[in-house]
Write a protein that holds these residues in place. Structure first.
Motif, mmCIF file in Angstrom:
data_model
loop_
_atom_site.group_PDB
_atom_site.id
_atom_site.type_symbol
_atom_site.label_atom_id
_atom_site.label_comp_id
_atom_site.label_asym_id
_atom_site.label_seq_id
_atom_site.Cartn_x
_atom_site.Cartn_y
_atom_site.Cartn_z
ATOM 1 N N THR A 1 65.870 29.569 -1.165
ATOM 2 C CA THR A 1 67.099 29.746 -2.212
ATOM 3 C C THR A 1 67.803 28.478 -2.247
ATOM 4 O O THR A 1 68.621 28.591 -3.446
ATOM 5 C CB THR A 1 67.906 30.919 -1.495
ATOM 6 O OG1 THR A 1 68.540 30.488 -0.207
ATOM 7 C CG2 THR A 1 67.147 32.101 -1.343
ATOM 8 N N SER B 1 65.672 23.852 -6.164
ATOM 9 C CA SER B 1 65.933 23.776 -7.612
ATOM 10 C C SER B 1 64.935 24.326 -8.489
ATOM 11 O O SER B 1 63.756 24.492 -8.091
ATOM 12 C CB SER B 1 66.602 22.513 -8.082
ATOM 13 O OG SER B 1 65.344 21.512 -8.162
ATOM 14 N N GLU B 2 65.118 24.459 -9.757
ATOM 15 C CA GLU B 2 63.911 24.963 -10.417
ATOM 16 C C GLU B 2 62.996 23.876 -10.815
ATOM 17 O O GLU B 2 61.842 24.300 -11.054
ATOM 18 C CB GLU B 2 64.532 25.523 -12.054
ATOM 19 C CG GLU B 2 65.441 26.499 -11.967
ATOM 20 C CD GLU B 2 67.039 26.410 -11.564
ATOM 21 O OE1 GLU B 2 67.318 25.335 -11.178
ATOM 22 O OE2 GLU B 2 67.637 27.546 -11.222
ATOM 23 N N SER C 1 61.473 29.061 -12.882
ATOM 24 C CA SER C 1 62.484 29.951 -13.773
ATOM 25 C C SER C 1 64.002 30.089 -13.105
ATOM 26 O O SER C 1 63.896 30.196 -11.825
ATOM 27 C CB SER C 1 62.009 31.021 -14.256
ATOM 28 O OG SER C 1 61.911 31.970 -13.149
ATOM 29 N N ASP C 2 64.868 30.597 -14.007
ATOM 30 C CA ASP C 2 66.099 30.945 -13.363
ATOM 31 C C ASP C 2 65.923 32.485 -12.526
ATOM 32 O O ASP C 2 66.668 32.630 -11.705
ATOM 33 C CB ASP C 2 67.101 31.241 -14.158
ATOM 34 C CG ASP C 2 67.765 29.644 -14.714
ATOM 35 O OD1 ASP C 2 67.465 29.051 -14.033
ATOM 36 O OD2 ASP C 2 68.121 29.898 -16.025
ATOM 37 N N SER C 3 65.095 33.330 -13.140
ATOM 38 C CA SER C 3 64.736 34.381 -12.507
ATOM 39 C C SER C 3 64.156 34.328 -11.038
ATOM 40 O O SER C 3 64.577 35.242 -10.266
ATOM 41 C CB SER C 3 63.563 35.240 -13.371
ATOM 42 O OG SER C 3 64.082 35.675 -14.560
ATOM 43 N N SER D 1 64.890 32.167 -8.978
ATOM 44 C CA SER D 1 66.131 32.025 -8.085
ATOM 45 C C SER D 1 67.035 33.363 -7.807
ATOM 46 O O SER D 1 67.115 33.531 -6.530
ATOM 47 C CB SER D 1 67.084 30.896 -8.575
ATOM 48 O OG SER D 1 66.458 29.803 -9.003
ATOM 49 N N GLY D 2 67.221 34.072 -8.689
ATOM 50 C CA GLY D 2 67.637 35.326 -8.395
ATOM 51 C C GLY D 2 67.013 36.240 -7.661
ATOM 52 O O GLY D 2 67.563 36.935 -6.695
#
Length: 152
Positions: free
Chosen positions: A22, A25-26, A95-97, A99-100
């Motif tokens: 977590t 970074s991307e 992707s940002d997804s 990370s979430g």
């Protein structure tokens, strides 16, 4: 090593890997992919030894409360193994997804592990002798090694 010590060591390892995941970074797609592969293996082996050996032993030694914990723990495993983890594995690591979804996986695993350690392990110590926990730990360690050997 007794059963509780073995499971706590697994929890510590997976929590560390999830924290590392977590915090990426991307741009760290390779690192994310490798960490996720390691997490997937560790979780699979861990949940297998819990479901095959530890949970049934606690359920058998306990009463209604332990049976309730048994089924709740199984459902938490199912949520991770059948929903959250597959979703994360199919998500683009850049992707940002990602990370979430990694954060949600981490939160679910940490909640599950913390609940086991504060409730189920406490009950296990009260319901089982030190010798029983050592014997169960030996069985779990053997099964864990068998499962890891199959993956290599």
């Amino acid at each position: 090593m007794d059963a509780i010590q073995l499971l706590k060591a697994d929890h510590k390892l997976v929590k560390r890997l999830l924290a590392e995941l977590t915090e990426t970074s991307e741009r760290a797609t390779k690192k994310r992919t490798l960490l996720l592969q390691e997490i997937q293996i560790d979780l699979s082996v861990h949940t297998t030894i819990e479901e095959e050996l530890f949970y049934p032993a606690i359920k058998a030694a306990g009463k209604k409360q332990e049976t309730k914990m048994y089924f709740e723990a199984l459902e938490e495993h199912r949520a991770v193994e059948e929903l959250v983890l597959p979703d994360l594995l199919s998500t683009d690591a850049g992707s940002d997804s990602f990370s979430g979804r990694a954060k949600v996986l981490r939160e679910l695993i940490e909640h599950h592990a913390d609940e086991e350690e504060s409730k189920m392990f406490k009950d296990a110590k009260a319901l089982m002798s030190k010798e029983q926990l050592r014997e169960l730990g030996a069985q779990m360690a053997q099964r864990k090694q068998e499962l890891l050997d199959k993956r290599t």
